[in-house]
Design a protein around this motif. Structure first.
Motif, PDB file in Angstrom:
ATOM      1  N   GLY A 125      38.340   9.729  23.363  1.00  0.00           N
ATOM      2  CA  GLY A 125      37.191   9.318  23.071  1.00  0.00           C
ATOM      3  C   GLY A 125      36.055  10.167  22.877  1.00  0.00           C
ATOM      4  O   GLY A 125      36.125  11.120  23.330  1.00  0.00           O
ATOM      5  N   TYR A 126      35.051   9.899  22.253  1.00  0.00           N
ATOM      6  CA  TYR A 126      33.972  10.676  21.928  1.00  0.00           C
ATOM      7  C   TYR A 126      32.909  10.823  23.018  1.00  0.00           C
ATOM      8  O   TYR A 126      32.755   9.674  23.982  1.00  0.00           O
ATOM      9  CB  TYR A 126      33.138   9.992  20.671  1.00  0.00           C
ATOM     10  CG  TYR A 126      33.686  10.382  19.500  1.00  0.00           C
ATOM     11  CD1 TYR A 126      33.836  11.503  18.823  1.00  0.00           C
ATOM     12  CD2 TYR A 126      34.248   9.011  18.770  1.00  0.00           C
ATOM     13  CE1 TYR A 126      34.537  11.391  17.654  1.00  0.00           C
ATOM     14  CE2 TYR A 126      34.834   9.125  17.488  1.00  0.00           C
ATOM     15  CZ  TYR A 126      34.888  10.302  16.708  1.00  0.00           C
ATOM     16  OH  TYR A 126      35.427  10.331  15.652  1.00  0.00           O
ATOM     17  N   LEU A 127      32.363  11.864  23.335  1.00  0.00           N
ATOM     18  CA  LEU A 127      31.454  11.956  24.086  1.00  0.00           C
ATOM     19  C   LEU A 127      30.054  11.625  23.567  1.00  0.00           C
ATOM     20  O   LEU A 127      29.537  12.074  22.408  1.00  0.00           O
ATOM     21  CB  LEU A 127      31.211  13.648  24.703  1.00  0.00           C
ATOM     22  CG  LEU A 127      31.887  14.091  25.752  1.00  0.00           C
ATOM     23  CD1 LEU A 127      31.681  15.644  25.847  1.00  0.00           C
ATOM     24  CD2 LEU A 127      31.401  13.373  27.099  1.00  0.00           C
ATOM     25  N   CYS A 128      29.280  10.619  23.954  1.00  0.00           N
ATOM     26  CA  CYS A 128      27.997  10.069  23.653  1.00  0.00           C
ATOM     27  C   CYS A 128      27.018   9.946  24.702  1.00  0.00           C
ATOM     28  O   CYS A 128      27.340   9.872  25.907  1.00  0.00           O
ATOM     29  CB  CYS A 128      28.386   8.843  23.098  1.00  0.00           C
ATOM     30  SG  CYS A 128      29.696   8.415  21.957  1.00  0.00           S
ATOM     31  N   ARG A 129      25.714   9.968  24.159  1.00  0.00           N
ATOM     32  CA  ARG A 129      24.759   9.679  25.508  1.00  0.00           C
ATOM     33  C   ARG A 129      24.500   8.046  25.274  1.00  0.00           C
ATOM     34  O   ARG A 129      24.064   7.741  24.393  1.00  0.00           O
ATOM     35  CB  ARG A 129      23.604  10.442  24.936  1.00  0.00           C
ATOM     36  CG  ARG A 129      23.921  11.887  25.301  1.00  0.00           C
ATOM     37  CD  ARG A 129      22.636  12.911  25.255  1.00  0.00           C
ATOM     38  NE  ARG A 129      23.068  14.271  25.448  1.00  0.00           N
ATOM     39  CZ  ARG A 129      23.084  14.762  26.809  1.00  0.00           C
ATOM     40  NH1 ARG A 129      23.354  14.144  27.609  1.00  0.00           N
ATOM     41  NH2 ARG A 129      23.576  16.036  26.553  1.00  0.00           N
ATOM     42  N   ASP A 130      24.243   7.552  26.464  1.00  0.00           N
ATOM     43  CA  ASP A 130      23.866   6.020  26.522  1.00  0.00           C
ATOM     44  C   ASP A 130      22.370   6.266  26.614  1.00  0.00           C
ATOM     45  O   ASP A 130      21.606   7.138  26.299  1.00  0.00           O
ATOM     46  CB  ASP A 130      24.252   5.356  27.545  1.00  0.00           C
ATOM     47  CG  ASP A 130      23.489   6.186  28.866  1.00  0.00           C
ATOM     48  OD1 ASP A 130      22.917   6.951  29.069  1.00  0.00           O
ATOM     49  OD2 ASP A 130      24.512   5.828  29.985  1.00  0.00           O
ATOM     50  N   GLU A 131      21.709   4.896  26.623  1.00  0.00           N
ATOM     51  CA  GLU A 131      20.201   4.862  26.663  1.00  0.00           C
ATOM     52  C   GLU A 131      19.331   5.460  27.594  1.00  0.00           C
ATOM     53  O   GLU A 131      18.312   6.305  27.298  1.00  0.00           O
ATOM     54  CB  GLU A 131      19.640   3.455  26.706  1.00  0.00           C
ATOM     55  CG  GLU A 131      20.304   2.544  25.574  1.00  0.00           C
ATOM     56  CD  GLU A 131      20.057   1.095  25.795  1.00  0.00           C
ATOM     57  OE1 GLU A 131      19.361   0.765  26.575  1.00  0.00           O
ATOM     58  OE2 GLU A 131      20.182   0.350  24.512  1.00  0.00           O
ATOM     59  N   ALA A 132      19.975   5.869  28.734  1.00  0.00           N
ATOM     60  CA  ALA A 132      19.494   6.613  29.982  1.00  0.00           C
ATOM     61  C   ALA A 132      19.917   8.100  29.832  1.00  0.00           C
ATOM     62  O   ALA A 132      19.303   9.103  30.341  1.00  0.00           O
ATOM     63  CB  ALA A 132      20.163   6.192  31.311  1.00  0.00           C
ATOM     64  N   GLY A 133      20.405   8.581  28.573  1.00  0.00           N
ATOM     65  CA  GLY A 133      20.615   9.917  28.426  1.00  0.00           C
ATOM     66  C   GLY A 133      21.875  10.435  28.994  1.00  0.00           C
ATOM     67  O   GLY A 133      22.137  11.805  28.814  1.00  0.00           O
TER      68      GLY A 133
END
Length: 310
Positions: A125-133
């Motif tokens: 899966g992709y590495l992504c940042r959530d709303e909390a960073g």
């Protein structure tokens, strides 16, 4: 490669084994005695007969595919020129340990990937940042956004395909410090050397060849920790994601492997989505047993059959 044949084999093995086993434990003797008393020839019911006949077959196939070697077909050009679209390869399933079929949980460790290995793995899966960073993994598609660049975070609607099998080359081992700038790789402060071989030659009728030819691709012999292999470079195609970047650090985390395709400017790999966790490894590619170039564009490529992957 979304099709999880191992899960289907495991399910069929359990189904046939349960049907045959329960029949032999609870129904076989009574049914045989009843038919003998009636003077009739004994025959298993059709479901039991099928289960008894197919159980050993699917069990052997499951064991061979799960613990010895599994066939895969190369679907994209990201590993050219080492592996071509239409190559059928065998993957050593015990190179890095034995795993439970379908679930991929390791129960016996037999080794770890080495730098330069060509590995098959479940896409993490992709590495992504959530709303909390915070970084997290989300699904994705290998045919996804082709123009990813600096600042890219996540697809707006990522696809849940984390069971998909991908194939790449191991560049960084756990604890390595890796820097990548276009086609130049530096590992633990030492540049990876490559010798120029010549321009790429191919068949323009094949889309994967046509792209390499259109961008004036060149072939290089890369020397990666004692493993010599060919790579393709297309510096005019587009800028590639460097390492480190905002999502992928230069130091490879523990129990994780940094991987890249041999077609360096046309590979969606660790530069975009981070390292491959050890638990996602499926095996090591070792042999091309068949190569199909397509109708009208070469057919069977007999020269590639029997080629050892390195």
């Amino acid at each position: 490669m979304d099709f999880d044949f191992s899960a289907i084999l495991l399910g069929l093995t359990v189904l046939f084994g349960v049907v045959w086993g329960l029949d032999r434990l609870f129904f076989y003797r009574r049914r045989k005695a009843r038919l003998a008393a009636q003077g009739r020839e004994y025959r298993d019911p059709a479901p039991v007969d099928w289960s008894r006949s197919l159980f050993p077959v699917v069990l052997v196939v499951l064991v061979l595919r799960s613990f010895v070697a599994e066939p895969f077909r190369i679907p994209s050009g990201s590993m050219m020129p080492t592996l071509d679209v239409g190559d059928f390869i065998l993957v050593n399933k015990f190179a890095y340990g034995l795993r439970v079929p379908a679930f991929n949980n390791k129960f016996l460790s037999l080794g770890e990937p080495k730098r330069g290995d060509v590995v098959v793995f479940r896409f993490p899966g992709y590495l992504c940042r959530d709303e909390a960073g915070r970084l997290r993994r989300v699904g994705g598609d290998e045919s996804g956004p082709p123009m990813l660049g600096p600042g890219y975070r996540c697809p707006e609607q990522p696809l849940p395909v984390q069971q998909q099998n991908w194939i790449k080359r191991v560049i960084g081992l756990p604890g390595d410090v890796v820097e990548v700038h276009d086609s130049q790789i530096t590992i633990n402060g030492k540049p990876v050397k490559a010798d120029y071989v010549g321009p790429f030659t191919g068949d323009r009728r094949r889309p994967e060849d046509a792209e390499l030819l259109a961008y004036g691709a060149t072939i290089w012999n890369e020397h990666l920790d004692g493993v010599d292999h060919l790579i393709a470079r297309m510096p005019d195609r587009m800028p590639t994601q460097p390492i480190p970047n905002e999502l992928v650090p230069s130091r490879v985390p523990e129990d994780c492997y940094l991987v890249m395709g041999d077609d360096r400017e046309n590979s969606l790999d660790s530069r975009w989505w981070g390292c491959v966790p050890e638990k996602n490894l499926a095996g090591k590619a070792f042999l091309i047993w068949m190569s199909w170039k397509g109708w009208g564009t070469g057919g069977v490529d007999w020269r590639r059959i029997g080629t050892v992957v390195h």
